[in-house]
Design a protein around this motif. Sequence first.
Motif, short mmCIF file in Angstrom:
data_model
loop_
_atom_site.label_atom_id
_atom_site.label_comp_id
_atom_site.label_asym_id
_atom_site.label_seq_id
_atom_site.Cartn_x
_atom_site.Cartn_y
_atom_site.Cartn_z
N THR A 149 0.79 -1.18 -0.11
CA THR A 149 0.08 0.06 0.00
C THR A 149 0.77 1.27 0.11
O THR A 149 0.34 2.39 -0.70
N ALA A 153 0.35 4.36 -2.99
CA ALA A 153 0.22 5.78 -2.56
C ALA A 153 1.27 6.64 -3.40
O ALA A 153 1.00 7.62 -3.76
N ILE A 202 2.57 9.63 3.30
CA ILE A 202 3.01 8.55 2.53
C ILE A 202 4.07 7.83 3.42
O ILE A 202 5.16 8.56 3.75
#
Length: 208
Positions: A149, A153, A202
Motif C-alpha cells: 500500500t 500511494a 506517505i
Amino acid sequence: MTAPAPLYTRHDPGLGEFALRALQPLDDAELLHRWVTHPKSAFYLLGDATPEQVRQEFTSIANSPHHDAFLGLHRGRPAFLMERYDPAHVELTGLYDHQPGDVGMHFLCAPTDTPLRGFSLAVITTVVEMLFADETTRRIVVEPDVRNTAVHALNEAVGFRVERTLTKPEKEAALSFCTREEFQAARSRTAPGDSDTTGSRIPEGPAL
C-alpha cells in the motif's frame, strides 16, 4: 575504484540533490545485499539472498540487453536503487498489451530507522523524471504487489493509475501506467515544495 559519474541529477526543493549513476555489480553488491535483505525490503523479493546471489543477480541485469540498474544518491551518498527494463522482454512478457515506448521500472529506498519526511516521494519523482528525460519513453509500467500500500500511494502521487490486477508467479500485481502527461499533471498538483507536502501521509522506505 572510482564510482561512475551521475547520469541524471535533480534538485528537490525540500531535500536537495538526488542523482543516479550506473550500478557496479561487483563494487556495490555488499551495500545492495544489506538493503535487499532488510525486513523493510520484503517486497523486493530478495530477502533470503546471499551476497553472492545478489552479485549474480545484478551482474545478470548488467549483462542484459533489456534490463539495467542504477544506484541512487542523495547529497552524494547511496540512498536508493532503481531498475529499468523493457516489459516486452522482462517481468511482463506476454502478460499485457505492450505499446511502443513502454518502459518498466522498479525502485527501492534504502532501509533506515531515521526516515526523512518526503524522501520516498522525492526518490520516485527523480526516477520518473529520469525515465521521461529519454524522449523515446512514452509510458512507464509498474507491477507492484497488491499488498504494498505504501508504494501504491507513491505511485498515485506521481501520476500512475492502476489498470488491473495481474497474476504473476511470485505475486498478485497491480499493473499500473503513467504517461508523460499524467506525470506532468501530478507534478503540477504537488510542486513546489513537494517533498514537504506529502511526506507525512506517505510511509517511507517502500520497494516496488
